[in-house]
Scaffold this motif. Structure first.
Motif, short mmCIF file in Angstrom:
data_model
loop_
_atom_site.label_atom_id
_atom_site.label_comp_id
_atom_site.label_asym_id
_atom_site.label_seq_id
_atom_site.Cartn_x
_atom_site.Cartn_y
_atom_site.Cartn_z
N SER A 86 0.83 -1.21 0.00
CA SER A 86 0.00 0.00 0.00
C SER A 86 0.86 1.25 0.00
N THR A 87 1.98 1.23 0.73
CA THR A 87 2.88 2.38 0.76
C THR A 87 3.48 2.63 -0.62
N ILE A 88 3.89 1.55 -1.31
CA ILE A 88 4.44 1.69 -2.66
C ILE A 88 3.38 2.23 -3.61
N SER A 89 2.15 1.74 -3.49
CA SER A 89 1.06 2.24 -4.33
C SER A 89 0.86 3.74 -4.12
N PHE A 90 0.88 4.17 -2.86
CA PHE A 90 0.76 5.59 -2.53
C PHE A 90 1.95 6.38 -3.08
N LEU A 91 3.15 5.80 -2.98
CA LEU A 91 4.37 6.47 -3.45
C LEU A 91 4.37 6.70 -4.96
N VAL A 92 3.71 5.81 -5.71
CA VAL A 92 3.69 5.95 -7.17
C VAL A 92 2.59 6.91 -7.62
N SER A 93 1.40 6.76 -7.09
CA SER A 93 0.27 7.55 -7.60
C SER A 93 0.35 9.02 -7.19
N THR A 94 0.81 9.28 -5.97
CA THR A 94 0.75 10.65 -5.45
C THR A 94 1.60 11.64 -6.26
N PRO A 95 2.88 11.36 -6.52
CA PRO A 95 3.67 12.36 -7.27
C PRO A 95 3.39 12.38 -8.77
N GLU A 96 2.83 11.29 -9.32
CA GLU A 96 2.62 11.24 -10.77
C GLU A 96 1.50 12.15 -11.22
#
Length: 389
Positions: A86-96
């Motif tokens: 879930s952290t990785i998913s958040f890390l990818v979607s948020t800055p993109e």
């Protein structure tokens, strides 16, 4: 102008540009750490289920955090109970993507990019989270189960070893460590009894959290400044529009310290220079999604395997969406939905003052941390020499 001077100017410009977003990210992380119940995070992002990974991607997509601001926010989530996937998913979607970058994309690149960017960001984030779930967390679960089996089998042999450790606490240095541990254990009740939650939020955000990311932050900014100084635009546009061009754009974009909004004017220049829409989308996804600082944080907090899966997911997803966009543009004649004219984007005078003040504040917080670290190091050396010398 010498290259060193230009490098310094580029570093300063990147630092000023990222400062307000980093401070916002620290603030969001502090709020999440102090005010958001751990049970809430465990409920929505604590598991490795498809639902939790999707929620993390959807929650992160509209947030106005760039690749620098998302680092402390994701770190706060992880330490508050969110799973790796879930952290990785958040890390990818948020800055993109984000509300701000979608509006800027519509203004500078046209409606097609304004539609494609959030869809690509959420989809690639879910894909990255699933990769971590199946190839990192599943393997770790098996390893933990194996360790539990071994310890239950051999526990009787290991039991006598605990006795010498208790006796060893009579030494001078060991008692010092025990005192430090006892002091550490009393920190939490003091923090909970603090009359002001705002003070706790600011203390955590500007202290422990900033300390954890400051080294990788500065390394990432320095590398991005070096790329901006010594990698010419011609190098980026000479590869055409095939897989080589997309791979080059991904490899150039990954270490860069650039947010989704700031990457948009660069994308306009790449389009005007002749890059295909798909290759530009690769840069718009891979550039904001990660940087050296993010990679360092992932390795430190979640391990090398998670970092490799994260990078593979970002690169493969961006290239896949790049090919898909080129196909859609060619098959359905969507070129009219893409703007190619260059628009100069600069902050107004008032906004520049705000950015400058944020940069001064961030630099001051970093300097304070450095001085405290130096004083603590000297104090520890003096104590060690007095006690064990």
């Amino acid at each position: 102008m010498s290259d060193i001077t230009l490098l310094g100017q580029n570093f300063l410009a990147l630092f000023v540009e990222s400062a307000p977003w980093l401070l916002l990210g620290l603030l969001v992380a502090g709020i999440m750490h102090e005010l958001v119940p751990v049970s809430f995070l465990e409920k929505h992002m604590g598991s490795s289920s498809f639902g939790s990974i999707t929620k993390a991607a959807v929650i992160g997509a509209p947030l106005p955090l760039c690749s620098c601001g998302v680092i402390p926010a994701a770190l706060g989530l992880r330490r508050s109970g969110a799973s790796k996937s879930s952290t990785i998913s958040f890390l990818v979607s948020t800055p993109e993507t984000g509300v701000d970058s979608v509006s800027v994309s519509y203004a500078l690149l046209g409606p097609l990019y304004a539609i494609v960017r959030p869809i690509a960001a959420i989809t690639s984030a879910i894909y990255a989270g699933l990769m971590v779930r199946f190839f990192a967390e599943a393997e770790e679960a098996q390893q933990r189960q194996s360790d539990v089996t071994q310890s239950s089998c051999c526990g009787s042999k290991q039991a006598p070893k605990s006795e010498p450790q208790i006796q060893a606490s009579t030494s001078c240095c060991a008692s010092e460590k025990t005192h430090a541990h006892n002091h550490e254990s009393t920190d939490k009740p003091k923090q909970e009894s603090s009359p002001s939650k705002i003070t706790s939020v600011l203390s955590y955000a500007s202290g422990k959290l900033l300390e954890d990311i400051v080294i990788w932050l500065l390394i990432g900014l320095a590398l991005a400044a070096a790329i901006k100084t010594w990698v010419p635009t011609d190098f980026l546009t000479q590869w055409g529009d095939g897989v080589v061009a997309m791979l080059v754009m991904a490899l150039i974009g990954i270490p860069m310290y650039i947010c989704a909004t700031a990457s948009t004017p660069l994308a306009v220049g790449f389009l005007a220079a002749g890059l295909s829409p798909g290759a530009v989308l690769v840069f718009l996804m891979a550039g904001p999604a990660t940087n050296v600082s993010t990679m360092g944080m992932i390795k430190q907090e979640m391990g090398t395997r998670t970092l490799v899966l994260y990078l593979f997911s970002v690169i493969s997803a961006s290239i896949g969406f790049g090919y898909a966009l080129n196909y859609l543009v060619a098959s359905f004649s969507l070129a009219s939905m893409i703007k190619t004219q260059s628009h100069v984007h600069e902050h107004g005078a008032d906004v520049q003052v705000i950015y400058g003040l944020c940069a001064i504040l961030l630099a001051g917080l970093m300097l304070r941390l450095g001085l405290k670290k130096l004083q603590q190091h000297r104090h520890n050396q003096e104590q060690h020499s007095a006690c064990c010398g």
